[in-house]
Design a protein around this motif. Structure first.
Motif, PDB file in Angstrom:
ATOM      1  N   LEU A 187       4.964 -17.018   9.735  1.00  0.00           N
ATOM      2  CA  LEU A 187       4.433 -15.694  10.040  1.00  0.00           C
ATOM      3  C   LEU A 187       4.510 -14.842   8.769  1.00  0.00           C
ATOM      4  CD1 LEU A 187       3.326 -14.016  12.379  1.00  0.00           C
ATOM      5  CD2 LEU A 187       5.610 -13.090  12.660  1.00  0.00           C
ATOM      6  N   ARG A 188       3.360 -14.363   8.329  1.00  0.00           N
ATOM      7  CA  ARG A 188       3.335 -13.590   7.082  1.00  0.00           C
ATOM      8  C   ARG A 188       2.896 -12.166   7.378  1.00  0.00           C
ATOM      9  NH1 ARG A 188      -0.572 -17.235   3.831  1.00  0.00           N
ATOM     10  NH2 ARG A 188      -1.445 -17.265   5.927  1.00  0.00           N
ATOM     11  N   LEU A 189       3.872 -11.275   7.442  1.00  0.00           N
ATOM     12  CA  LEU A 189       3.564  -9.867   7.685  1.00  0.00           C
ATOM     13  C   LEU A 189       3.022  -9.236   6.403  1.00  0.00           C
ATOM     14  CD1 LEU A 189       6.706  -8.672   9.681  1.00  0.00           C
ATOM     15  CD2 LEU A 189       4.480  -9.285  10.580  1.00  0.00           C
ATOM     16  N   THR A 190       2.020  -8.392   6.546  1.00  0.00           N
ATOM     17  CA  THR A 190       1.503  -7.695   5.368  1.00  0.00           C
ATOM     18  C   THR A 190       1.549  -6.190   5.587  1.00  0.00           C
ATOM     19  OG1 THR A 190      -0.721  -7.972   6.251  1.00  0.00           O
ATOM     20  CG2 THR A 190      -0.065  -9.495   4.511  1.00  0.00           C
ATOM     21  N   ALA A 191       1.837  -5.482   4.502  1.00  0.00           N
ATOM     22  CA  ALA A 191       1.858  -4.018   4.520  1.00  0.00           C
ATOM     23  C   ALA A 191       0.884  -3.514   3.466  1.00  0.00           C
ATOM     24  CB  ALA A 191       3.267  -3.506   4.253  1.00  0.00           C
ATOM     25  N   TYR A 192       0.485  -2.256   3.590  1.00  0.00           N
ATOM     26  CA  TYR A 192      -0.572  -1.676   2.746  1.00  0.00           C
ATOM     27  C   TYR A 192      -0.137  -0.308   2.244  1.00  0.00           C
ATOM     28  CZ  TYR A 192      -2.874  -5.428   5.100  1.00  0.00           C
ATOM     29  OH  TYR A 192      -3.148  -6.676   5.573  1.00  0.00           O
ATOM     30  N   ALA A 193      -0.314  -0.122   0.950  1.00  0.00           N
ATOM     31  CA  ALA A 193      -0.075   1.194   0.342  1.00  0.00           C
ATOM     32  C   ALA A 193      -0.946   1.254  -0.899  1.00  0.00           C
ATOM     33  CB  ALA A 193       1.401   1.361  -0.035  1.00  0.00           C
ATOM     34  N   SER A 194      -1.118   2.433  -1.447  1.00  0.00           N
ATOM     35  CA  SER A 194      -1.938   2.511  -2.658  1.00  0.00           C
ATOM     36  C   SER A 194      -1.141   1.980  -3.838  1.00  0.00           C
ATOM     37  CB  SER A 194      -2.383   3.943  -2.930  1.00  0.00           C
ATOM     38  OG  SER A 194      -1.484   4.602  -3.803  1.00  0.00           O
ATOM     39  N   PHE A 246       0.940  -5.229   9.571  1.00  0.00           N
ATOM     40  CA  PHE A 246       1.800  -4.499  10.522  1.00  0.00           C
ATOM     41  C   PHE A 246       2.084  -3.065  10.094  1.00  0.00           C
ATOM     42  CE2 PHE A 246       6.308  -4.134   8.961  1.00  0.00           C
ATOM     43  CZ  PHE A 246       6.097  -4.624   7.678  1.00  0.00           C
ATOM     44  N   LEU A 247       1.878  -2.747   8.828  1.00  0.00           N
ATOM     45  CA  LEU A 247       2.367  -1.449   8.357  1.00  0.00           C
ATOM     46  C   LEU A 247       1.426  -0.860   7.321  1.00  0.00           C
ATOM     47  CD1 LEU A 247       4.681   0.677   7.900  1.00  0.00           C
ATOM     48  CD2 LEU A 247       5.720  -0.963   6.331  1.00  0.00           C
ATOM     49  N   LEU A 248       1.092   0.409   7.517  1.00  0.00           N
ATOM     50  CA  LEU A 248       0.279   1.153   6.552  1.00  0.00           C
ATOM     51  C   LEU A 248       1.103   2.338   6.063  1.00  0.00           C
ATOM     52  CD1 LEU A 248      -2.335   1.960   5.095  1.00  0.00           C
ATOM     53  CD2 LEU A 248      -3.126   2.982   7.235  1.00  0.00           C
ATOM     54  N   ILE A 249       1.201   2.468   4.745  1.00  0.00           N
ATOM     55  CA  ILE A 249       2.032   3.522   4.162  1.00  0.00           C
ATOM     56  C   ILE A 249       1.151   4.480   3.360  1.00  0.00           C
ATOM     57  CG2 ILE A 249       3.945   4.039   2.592  1.00  0.00           C
ATOM     58  CD1 ILE A 249       4.842   1.061   3.249  1.00  0.00           C
ATOM     59  N   GLY A 250       1.123   5.716   3.801  1.00  0.00           N
ATOM     60  CA  GLY A 250       0.400   6.746   3.065  1.00  0.00           C
ATOM     61  C   GLY A 250       1.352   7.497   2.149  1.00  0.00           C
ATOM     62  N   SER A 251       0.797   8.077   1.084  1.00  0.00           N
ATOM     63  CA  SER A 251       1.621   8.868   0.162  1.00  0.00           C
ATOM     64  C   SER A 251       1.298  10.343   0.334  1.00  0.00           C
ATOM     65  CB  SER A 251       1.338   8.464  -1.293  1.00  0.00           C
ATOM     66  OG  SER A 251       1.794   7.155  -1.538  1.00  0.00           O
ATOM     67  N   ALA A 252       2.339  11.136   0.621  1.00  0.00           N
ATOM     68  CA  ALA A 252       2.177  12.595   0.660  1.00  0.00           C
ATOM     69  C   ALA A 252       2.731  13.134  -0.655  1.00  0.00           C
ATOM     70  CB  ALA A 252       2.906  13.177   1.864  1.00  0.00           C
ATOM     71  N   THR A 254       2.181  11.308  -4.624  1.00  0.00           N
ATOM     72  CA  THR A 254       2.670  10.122  -5.336  1.00  0.00           C
ATOM     73  C   THR A 254       3.602  10.563  -6.458  1.00  0.00           C
ATOM     74  OG1 THR A 254       0.764  10.161  -6.817  1.00  0.00           O
ATOM     75  CG2 THR A 254       0.605   8.754  -4.870  1.00  0.00           C
ATOM     76  N   VAL A 255       4.519   9.681  -6.779  1.00  0.00           N
ATOM     77  CA  VAL A 255       5.552  10.047  -7.742  1.00  0.00           C
ATOM     78  C   VAL A 255       4.959  10.286  -9.132  1.00  0.00           C
ATOM     79  CG1 VAL A 255       6.136   7.635  -8.244  1.00  0.00           C
ATOM     80  CG2 VAL A 255       7.837   9.437  -8.591  1.00  0.00           C
ATOM     81  N   ASN A 256       3.918   9.570  -9.467  1.00  0.00           N
ATOM     82  CA  ASN A 256       3.404   9.660 -10.827  1.00  0.00           C
ATOM     83  C   ASN A 256       2.551  10.908 -11.063  1.00  0.00           C
ATOM     84  OD1 ASN A 256       3.891   8.260 -13.136  1.00  0.00           O
ATOM     85  ND2 ASN A 256       2.051   7.009 -13.015  1.00  0.00           N
ATOM     86  N   THR A 257       1.680  11.216 -10.105  1.00  0.00           N
ATOM     87  CA  THR A 257       0.750  12.336 -10.342  1.00  0.00           C
ATOM     88  C   THR A 257       0.712  13.342  -9.196  1.00  0.00           C
ATOM     89  OG1 THR A 257      -1.206  11.330  -9.335  1.00  0.00           O
ATOM     90  CG2 THR A 257      -0.737  10.723 -11.614  1.00  0.00           C
ATOM     91  N   GLY A 258       1.441  13.106  -8.109  1.00  0.00           N
ATOM     92  CA  GLY A 258       1.428  14.049  -6.990  1.00  0.00           C
ATOM     93  C   GLY A 258       0.227  13.925  -6.072  1.00  0.00           C
ATOM     94  N   ALA A 259      -0.548  12.850  -6.215  1.00  0.00           N
ATOM     95  CA  ALA A 259      -1.739  12.684  -5.381  1.00  0.00           C
ATOM     96  C   ALA A 259      -1.349  12.520  -3.906  1.00  0.00           C
ATOM     97  CB  ALA A 259      -2.536  11.462  -5.838  1.00  0.00           C
ATOM     98  N   ILE A 260      -2.161  13.130  -3.032  1.00  0.00           N
ATOM     99  CA  ILE A 260      -1.908  13.037  -1.590  1.00  0.00           C
ATOM    100  C   ILE A 260      -3.040  12.233  -0.961  1.00  0.00           C
ATOM    101  CG2 ILE A 260      -1.584  14.351   0.541  1.00  0.00           C
ATOM    102  CD1 ILE A 260      -0.821  16.755  -1.297  1.00  0.00           C
ATOM    103  N   ASP A 261      -2.687  11.121  -0.326  1.00  0.00           N
ATOM    104  CA  ASP A 261      -3.708  10.316   0.345  1.00  0.00           C
ATOM    105  C   ASP A 261      -4.355  11.118   1.470  1.00  0.00           C
ATOM    106  OD1 ASP A 261      -3.240   8.090  -1.262  1.00  0.00           O
ATOM    107  OD2 ASP A 261      -1.772   7.219   0.129  1.00  0.00           O
ATOM    108  N   ASP A 262      -5.515  10.657   1.922  1.00  0.00           N
ATOM    109  CA  ASP A 262      -6.165  11.278   3.082  1.00  0.00           C
ATOM    110  C   ASP A 262      -5.380  10.851   4.326  1.00  0.00           C
ATOM    111  OD1 ASP A 262      -7.718  12.020   5.230  1.00  0.00           O
ATOM    112  OD2 ASP A 262      -9.613  11.599   4.193  1.00  0.00           O
ATOM    113  N   LEU A 263      -4.383  11.650   4.667  1.00  0.00           N
ATOM    114  CA  LEU A 263      -3.421  11.230   5.687  1.00  0.00           C
ATOM    115  C   LEU A 263      -4.058  11.119   7.063  1.00  0.00           C
ATOM    116  CD1 LEU A 263      -0.343  13.332   4.489  1.00  0.00           C
ATOM    117  CD2 LEU A 263      -0.879  10.934   3.982  1.00  0.00           C
ATOM    118  N   ASP A 264      -5.072  11.930   7.317  1.00  0.00           N
ATOM    119  CA  ASP A 264      -5.741  11.887   8.617  1.00  0.00           C
ATOM    120  C   ASP A 264      -6.584  10.613   8.733  1.00  0.00           C
ATOM    121  OD1 ASP A 264      -6.013  13.324  11.054  1.00  0.00           O
ATOM    122  OD2 ASP A 264      -8.106  13.719  10.514  1.00  0.00           O
TER     123      ASP A 264
END
Ligand SMILES: *Cc1c(COP(=O)(O)O)cnc(C)c1O
Length: 499
Positions: A187-194, A246-252, A254-264
């Motif tokens: 079983l290979r769980l995958t997660a997603y983030a930018s 199984f998991l999607l991670i949004g950034s409110a 980002t540490v490098n530039t402060g970018a905010i993903d489209d959280l909605d």
């Protein structure tokens, strides 16, 4: 059994005041001096170097042998004043813009002191300190628009909060059996983030035993927000190839530039594909406290879980991370156990219905909630939010100053309070380690000068000077000193390279 006369290691039965002083007056006087010293330190931060290297003789004193005999408190305090206080990490100083760190406050410090005096263990049981932590959880639930079933707890920082959210998401996806049996074979769980997500996200996958290679690091758009089409395509490919997303991670932020993903939009995708939707809000989420910034975080209320740090933008002294989940039962499913020594009672000290050891990884826990409660109550949420928007205005000011200087190049859009730029516009210096690059040398020399401290990062592989303006004490003249310092040191270093 040997008598005490025969055994040199045995001691008489305890008597006297234990480790408390026989006479409190000396200790009390020393304690008042300590408090005055520390308040003076905070009140005069700007007048002293932001950072300075510790001399070898200072460092050598930390090689001293084991302290078997007691030392008077006044002497220990004197050693602190001489050898520790002047050589701190500088994040309280108004010129500190390196990394993403809060500046702390006097009220937070006092709350921490009172918490240490009370010395409560917030793993569980029935006592009011737990009500304080719970109250903060409810406040956060309301601030972030989470549902009534939400729950949350303090952790050291967002690294741990992201990790615990990941464990909760894993248990949610696979059921409680995974805790006992581990991952089913194949079983290979995958997660997603930018790909701009913080390094603690792949590390959380690693620590959870899922493998950092099972995190899909999705490309970003021109504003460094996760590319929604690329995300969707990656999930579809993974499914077709037999992975279990199984998991999607949004950034409110980002540490490098402060970018905010489209959280909605991310919430929609998580719903569509049945993923647990987590938001890493370590840097930015508490920006919702400012009415001006709040719209940037639209959709955060739809997250299944949210990690954030009080010790960054909210200025609570280290450490104070928090994990909020939309349904407290997910944390219980991921962490609760029934050890005999944690037996609950209907009444008395072993009572109480909210034991953080049931919803997080720690058993013994400190009272991080108290310094947070003192900070929130003393300054008020509105003022904390104003301080946050103030740092964003300073970032805009810095971006304008950078844009106005022909020799400076801005390397990323400014979404919040982080500005990345470089001296000159040269492409990456081939074969030169970032810290030895022109911009690396500028940052290092500014640190040694001890008046402003940006940090060095890479933006698209290019060494960049990064100013993360987090500290409530930073002012426009600190921005001026940063720009002037970069221009002066940059000219000297560039001239040296040509000579
Ligand atoms: C700081 C940060 C983290 C890590 O938080 P810690 O409190 O240092 O553990 C995670 N993500 C982002 C975006 C951060 O800025």
């Amino acid at each position: 059994m040997p008598s005490s006369e025969q055994d040199p290691h045995s001691v008489a039965l305890p008597a006297g005041p234990g480790l408390d002083p026989a006479d409190w007056s000396g200790l009390r006087a020393e304690a008042h001096r300590m408090l005055d010293d520390m308040l003076d330190h905070i009140a005069t931060l700007a007048e002293r170097p932001l950072w300075q290297p510790a001399p070898a003789e200072v460092r050598a004193r930390f090689e001293a042998p084991l302290p078997l005999a007691p030392t008077p408190l006044g002497d220990v305090h004197a050693d602190f004043l001489a050898d520790i206080l002047p050589y701190g990490s500088g994040n309280g100083h108004p010129g500190f813009m390196g990394w993403v760190q809060g500046g702390g406050t006097a009220a937070g410090m006092l709350g921490e002191m009172l918490a240490a005096g009370l010395n409560s263990n917030l793993g569980g049981r029935d006592h009011v300190p737990l009500d304080v932590e719970r109250q903060i959880g409810r406040w956060m639930r309301d601030i972030f628009g989470f549902p009534a079933a939400a729950d949350g707890l303090f952790l050291t920082g967002a690294s741990q909060a992201n990790f615990c959210a990941l464990l909760a998401a894993r248990t949610r996806a696979l059921g409680g059996d995974v805790r006992r049996k581990g991952l089913p074979a194949r079983l290979r769980l995958t997660a997603y983030a930018s790909r701009e997500a913080h390094g603690c996200i792949p590390r959380a996958m690693d620590m959870a035993g899922l493998g950092s290679g099972q995190l899909r690091q999705i490309p970003t758009d021109d504003d460094r927000r996760i590319d929604l089409d690329a995300l969707r395509a990656a999930i579809i490919v993974d499914r077709a190839e037999g992975h279990l997303p199984f998991l999607l991670i949004g950034s409110a932020g980002t540490v490098n530039t402060g970018a905010i993903d489209d959280l909605d939009a991310l919430a929609d995708i998580a719903t569509e594909f049945g993923l647990h939707y987590h938001v890493d809000g370590a840097l930015g989420a508490l920006g919702v406290l400012s009415p001006e910034l709040k719209p940037l975080f639209h959709g955060i209320e739809r997250a299944d879980s949210l990690a954030f740090d009080f010790h960054k933008w909210a200025q609570v002294p280290y450490d104070a991370g928090f994990l909020l989940v939309a349904d407290g039962s997910w944390l219980r499913a991921a962490f609760s156990s029934d050890a005999a020594y944690l037996t609950r009672a209907d009444a008395g000290l072993a009572g109480g219905d909210w034991w953080p050891c049931d919803i997080g990884p720690d058993l013994s826990r400190g009272f991080r909630a108290l310094k947070t409660w003192f900070t929130i109550r003393t300054y008020g949420l509105d003022q904390l939010g104003s301080a946050m928007v103030g740092t964003c205005r300073l970032a805009k000011l810095l971006a304008d100053r950078v844009d106005a200087e022909p020799v400076l190049t801005r390397l990323a859009p400014v979404a919040l309070n982080v500005v990345c730029f470089s001296y000159g516009n040269a492409p990456t210096e081939a074969g030169v380690a970032p810290r030895h690059s022109l911009n690396g040398r500028i940052v290092e020399r500014l640190h040694l000068e001890g008046s402003v401290a940006p940090s060095l990062t890479l933006v698209d592989g290019r060494p960049a000077i990064r100013a993360a303006i987090v500290n409530h004490r930073t002012r426009a003249d600190d921005i001026d000193r940063l720009v002037a310092g970069v221009l002066r040191v940059g000219r000297e270093e560039a001239g040296r390279a040509l000579a």
